[in-house]
Design a protein around this motif. Structure first.
Motif, PDB file in Angstrom:
ATOM      1  N   SER A   1     -23.947  29.842 -49.512  1.00  0.00           N
ATOM      2  CA  SER A   1     -23.779  29.590 -50.930  1.00  0.00           C
ATOM      3  C   SER A   1     -24.740  30.460 -51.728  1.00  0.00           C
ATOM      4  N   ILE A   2     -24.357  30.756 -52.971  1.00  0.00           N
ATOM      5  CA  ILE A   2     -25.284  31.403 -53.901  1.00  0.00           C
ATOM      6  C   ILE A   2     -26.599  30.624 -53.938  1.00  0.00           C
ATOM      7  N   LEU A   3     -26.496  29.310 -53.891  1.00  0.00           N
ATOM      8  CA  LEU A   3     -27.686  28.464 -54.023  1.00  0.00           C
ATOM      9  C   LEU A   3     -28.604  28.546 -52.811  1.00  0.00           C
ATOM     10  N   ASP A   4     -28.048  28.897 -51.654  1.00  0.00           N
ATOM     11  CA  ASP A   4     -28.891  29.015 -50.468  1.00  0.00           C
ATOM     12  C   ASP A   4     -29.988  30.071 -50.667  1.00  0.00           C
ATOM     13  N   PHE A   5     -29.665  31.113 -51.464  1.00  0.00           N
ATOM     14  CA  PHE A   5     -30.632  32.187 -51.654  1.00  0.00           C
ATOM     15  C   PHE A   5     -31.712  31.836 -52.675  1.00  0.00           C
ATOM     16  N   VAL A   6     -31.450  30.850 -53.514  1.00  0.00           N
ATOM     17  CA  VAL A   6     -32.455  30.472 -54.517  1.00  0.00           C
ATOM     18  C   VAL A   6     -33.057  29.114 -54.193  1.00  0.00           C
ATOM     19  N   LEU A   7     -32.811  28.619 -52.975  1.00  0.00           N
ATOM     20  CA  LEU A   7     -33.239  27.278 -52.602  1.00  0.00           C
ATOM     21  C   LEU A   7     -34.756  27.131 -52.647  1.00  0.00           C
ATOM     22  N   GLU A   8     -35.469  28.148 -52.194  1.00  0.00           N
ATOM     23  CA  GLU A   8     -36.928  28.059 -52.190  1.00  0.00           C
ATOM     24  C   GLU A   8     -37.457  27.923 -53.611  1.00  0.00           C
ATOM     25  N   ASP A   9     -36.927  28.754 -54.523  1.00  0.00           N
ATOM     26  CA  ASP A   9     -37.322  28.651 -55.920  1.00  0.00           C
ATOM     27  C   ASP A   9     -36.993  27.275 -56.482  1.00  0.00           C
ATOM     28  N   ALA A  10     -35.787  26.792 -56.168  1.00  0.00           N
ATOM     29  CA  ALA A  10     -35.342  25.500 -56.698  1.00  0.00           C
ATOM     30  C   ALA A  10     -36.229  24.366 -56.214  1.00  0.00           C
ATOM     31  N   ASN A  11     -36.589  24.391 -54.929  1.00  0.00           N
ATOM     32  CA  ASN A  11     -37.431  23.327 -54.372  1.00  0.00           C
ATOM     33  C   ASN A  11     -38.828  23.338 -54.998  1.00  0.00           C
ATOM     34  N   GLN A  12     -39.372  24.544 -55.200  1.00  0.00           N
ATOM     35  CA  GLN A  12     -40.697  24.646 -55.803  1.00  0.00           C
ATOM     36  C   GLN A  12     -40.673  24.135 -57.242  1.00  0.00           C
ATOM     37  N   LEU A  13     -39.643  24.508 -57.982  1.00  0.00           N
ATOM     38  CA  LEU A  13     -39.535  24.054 -59.365  1.00  0.00           C
ATOM     39  C   LEU A  13     -39.367  22.538 -59.421  1.00  0.00           C
ATOM     40  N   HIS A  14     -38.532  22.000 -58.539  1.00  0.00           N
ATOM     41  CA  HIS A  14     -38.237  20.570 -58.512  1.00  0.00           C
ATOM     42  C   HIS A  14     -39.524  19.746 -58.403  1.00  0.00           C
ATOM     43  N   LYS A  15     -40.472  20.215 -57.588  1.00  0.00           N
ATOM     44  CA  LYS A  15     -41.720  19.484 -57.358  1.00  0.00           C
ATOM     45  C   LYS A  15     -42.572  19.379 -58.621  1.00  0.00           C
ATOM     46  N   THR A  16     -42.423  20.326 -59.518  1.00  0.00           N
ATOM     47  CA  THR A  16     -43.297  20.375 -60.692  1.00  0.00           C
ATOM     48  C   THR A  16     -42.699  19.692 -61.915  1.00  0.00           C
ATOM     49  N   LEU A  17     -41.441  19.249 -61.806  1.00  0.00           N
ATOM     50  CA  LEU A  17     -40.753  18.702 -62.976  1.00  0.00           C
ATOM     51  C   LEU A  17     -40.960  17.199 -63.112  1.00  0.00           C
ATOM     52  N   PRO A  18     -40.903  16.686 -64.338  1.00  0.00           N
ATOM     53  CA  PRO A  18     -40.888  15.229 -64.523  1.00  0.00           C
ATOM     54  C   PRO A  18     -39.581  14.663 -63.978  1.00  0.00           C
ATOM     55  N   ALA A  19     -39.545  13.359 -63.753  1.00  0.00           N
ATOM     56  CA  ALA A  19     -38.399  12.724 -63.081  1.00  0.00           C
ATOM     57  C   ALA A  19     -37.083  12.986 -63.805  1.00  0.00           C
ATOM     58  N   VAL A  20     -37.090  12.938 -65.142  1.00  0.00           N
ATOM     59  CA  VAL A  20     -35.834  13.119 -65.879  1.00  0.00           C
ATOM     60  C   VAL A  20     -35.281  14.522 -65.659  1.00  0.00           C
ATOM     61  N   ASP A  21     -36.162  15.518 -65.593  1.00  0.00           N
ATOM     62  CA  ASP A  21     -35.709  16.888 -65.367  1.00  0.00           C
ATOM     63  C   ASP A  21     -35.318  17.115 -63.911  1.00  0.00           C
ATOM     64  N   GLN A  22     -35.954  16.407 -62.989  1.00  0.00           N
ATOM     65  CA  GLN A  22     -35.538  16.502 -61.586  1.00  0.00           C
ATOM     66  C   GLN A  22     -34.093  16.059 -61.432  1.00  0.00           C
ATOM     67  N   ARG A  23     -33.736  14.964 -62.115  1.00  0.00           N
ATOM     68  CA  ARG A  23     -32.347  14.493 -62.035  1.00  0.00           C
ATOM     69  C   ARG A  23     -31.384  15.511 -62.656  1.00  0.00           C
ATOM     70  N   LYS A  24     -31.774  16.079 -63.788  1.00  0.00           N
ATOM     71  CA  LYS A  24     -30.920  17.081 -64.428  1.00  0.00           C
ATOM     72  C   LYS A  24     -30.704  18.287 -63.525  1.00  0.00           C
ATOM     73  N   LEU A  25     -31.788  18.736 -62.895  1.00  0.00           N
ATOM     74  CA  LEU A  25     -31.686  19.895 -62.006  1.00  0.00           C
ATOM     75  C   LEU A  25     -30.802  19.580 -60.808  1.00  0.00           C
ATOM     76  N   ASP A  26     -30.981  18.398 -60.212  1.00  0.00           N
ATOM     77  CA  ASP A  26     -30.160  17.996 -59.063  1.00  0.00           C
ATOM     78  C   ASP A  26     -28.672  17.972 -59.431  1.00  0.00           C
ATOM     79  N   GLU A  27     -28.364  17.357 -60.568  1.00  0.00           N
ATOM     80  CA  GLU A  27     -26.965  17.247 -60.990  1.00  0.00           C
ATOM     81  C   GLU A  27     -26.369  18.620 -61.269  1.00  0.00           C
ATOM     82  N   TYR A  28     -27.147  19.492 -61.886  1.00  0.00           N
ATOM     83  CA  TYR A  28     -26.664  20.828 -62.202  1.00  0.00           C
ATOM     84  C   TYR A  28     -26.388  21.637 -60.943  1.00  0.00           C
ATOM     85  N   LEU A  29     -27.336  21.647 -60.002  1.00  0.00           N
ATOM     86  CA  LEU A  29     -27.141  22.420 -58.773  1.00  0.00           C
ATOM     87  C   LEU A  29     -25.980  21.868 -57.948  1.00  0.00           C
ATOM     88  N   TYR A  30     -25.789  20.551 -57.992  1.00  0.00           N
ATOM     89  CA  TYR A  30     -24.629  19.964 -57.308  1.00  0.00           C
ATOM     90  C   TYR A  30     -23.344  20.487 -57.938  1.00  0.00           C
TER      91      TYR A  30
END
Length: 462
Positions: A231-260
């Protein structure tokens, strides 16, 4: 005006604030992000303007051959009107739409040029101009509202505008009583002689939005992705995981829903590339590569990517043609075997009018799907739909009469709280459709007080 370049997320920086231009990067790939709270912390401090930092988007959605108007027009004006049969599928969105009756497209009228109402209606729909009657190279039209607005705000996004549809554009040939196919199959015009071709292939559109973002996907990246079916997302997974850790909970949910959503669309686009073969081993339906056979699936994929394009702020201006002018497509999936254009010349036949109404409802269902997606996409303290103004309709009213007054025009979205929605607004018949466009341009920040045949700025919207 935000003209800052696209920025790469850096995992060594805690995003107390994050640029709207931030992307996730991988091998030859860059994926834009949706609007997150950390991108606009000032919004959290101002409940009075809950969507002040969300961008405003405009979109135009065209359906051909007019409408069965008795099933389109509400009987009551103002709020709390009963939805007529054609609009019944919009019941969940009645509080987010306005029906605008009485608007007129004078440029689509003959003005001495005889037949060709279908081609004229599309060519004039966004330009307000009367196209020169020719099927040669000497085409002449006006600049369209989307392209005019893009001159003011198009540099704020990766794509100044997107031109999409379900049927490919043509730039030559005789398509309607001496009118060039360029008029019949394009409603977006960069200039008087420059129609903008539509993208109809979901796969190509996905690649434009994601694989080619910021940097073109390299041959190596494409080869690796195709070899391992990643997937396109497989190549940006490391970036996505790092960003996810730094976000507040509401933004983590938004990011998860968007990437899905991105991965889901990508999977469905991949499935669409598998052509169905008949018993002779050849494709049983002529279509561009990657386009699903079923119109409903094709439309849903495209509407999903309209949502993603707006959500990632890849563009703020978009046009979409369901089919080209005078389309004679049949709709066997809803029990309509006759051609659409043929049916539109109903001669008051009850059978033909019933089938025209079925096709009208089918198109509205596809638009309702888009509104569903956008309403479920959170943005600010509301939804993506709240920050849009989407025009749906046709440049012909009754297909049998070929009239261009009292057009079927619907507007969806609250335009960032600039519009009072949930109403049927009845204007004096003959009011230029371009009056609406002047109002829309002004909301987008364009300095305009006239467009096409406008006679002013449309009132009653606020």
């Amino acid at each position: 005006m935000d003209t800052s370049p696209i920025q790469h997320f850096r995992s060594d920086r805690m995003p107390h604030s994050l640029s709207r231009r931030t992307v996730l990067r991988g091998l030859g790939t860059a994926v834009a992000l949706p609007l997150l709270d950390v991108m606009s912390p000032s919004r959290l401090l101002s409940a009075a303007s809950p969507n002040q930092s969300a961008p405003l988007r405009m979109g135009f959605f065209y359906v051909p051959n007019g409408m069965h108007m008795p099933d389109w027009t509400p009987k009551k004006d103002g709020f709390k009107f009963d939805l007529p049969p054609t609009l019944a599928k919009l019941a969940d969105h009645q509080d987010s739409i306005n029906i605008l009756s009485g608007l007129t497209l004078d440029g689509a009228r003959a003005h001495g040029d005889g037949g060709g109402d279908h081609a004229r209606s599309v060519a004039a729909f966004l330009t307000g101009s009367h196209p020169r009657k020719t099927n040669g190279a000497d085409i002449q039209n006006g600049i369209s509202i989307d392209q005019m607005t893009a001159k003011y705000v198009g540099d704020r996004t990766r794509f100044a505008s997107l031109e999409l549809g379900l049927e490919a554009s043509a730039q030559a040939g005789n398509c309607d009583s001496g009118y060039s196919c360029a008029y019949a199959s394009n409603m977006s015009w960069r200039g008087p002689t420059n129609p903008m071709s539509k993208e109809v292939d979901p796969g190509s559109l996905f690649d434009r939005l994601f694989a080619g973002q910021a940097v073109k996907e390299t041959r190596q990246a494409r080869s690796v992705r195709e070899k391992y079916r990643k997937s396109i997302l497989d190549f940006v997974l490391e970036d996505a995981n790092q960003l996810h850790k730094t976000l507040p909970a509401v933004d983590q949910r938004k990011l998860d829903e968007y990437l899905y959503s991105v991965r889901d669309v990508e999977k469905r686009v991949g499935g669409a590339e598998k052509l169905r073969l008949n018993e002779d081993g050849v494709p049983d339906y002529p279509r561009p590569s990657g386009v699903p056979k079923e119109l409903s699936k094709h439309a849903e994929l495209m509407m999903d990517m309209v949502t993603l394009a707006y959500q990632t702020d890849s563009t703020r201006i978009l046009s979409f043609m369901f089919t080209n002018a005078g389309s004679n497509r049949s709709y066997p999936e809803i029990g309509v075997s006759e051609g659409h254009h043929e049916l539109s010349h109903h001669g008051k036949s009850e059978h033909k009018q019933e089938h025209i109404a079925k096709i009208n409802r089918y198109h509205i269902e596809r638009f309702a799907y888009l509104l569903d997606r956008m309403k479920r996409t959170p943005e600010g303290n509301g939804s993506l739909l709240d920050n849009c103004m989407l025009v749906y309709g046709s440049g012909i009213s009754d297909g049998d009469r070929h009239n261009h007054d009292d057009l079927p025009i619907l507007m969806a979205g609250a335009a960032g709280n600039r519009i009072k929605t949930g109403r049927h607004l009845k204007y004096k018949n003959g009011t230029p459709l371009c009056n609406l466009y002047v109002w829309m341009m002004q909301q987008m920040g364009a300095k305009a007080d006239q467009f096409g045949d406008s006679s002013g700025v449309l009132d009653q919207l606020v």
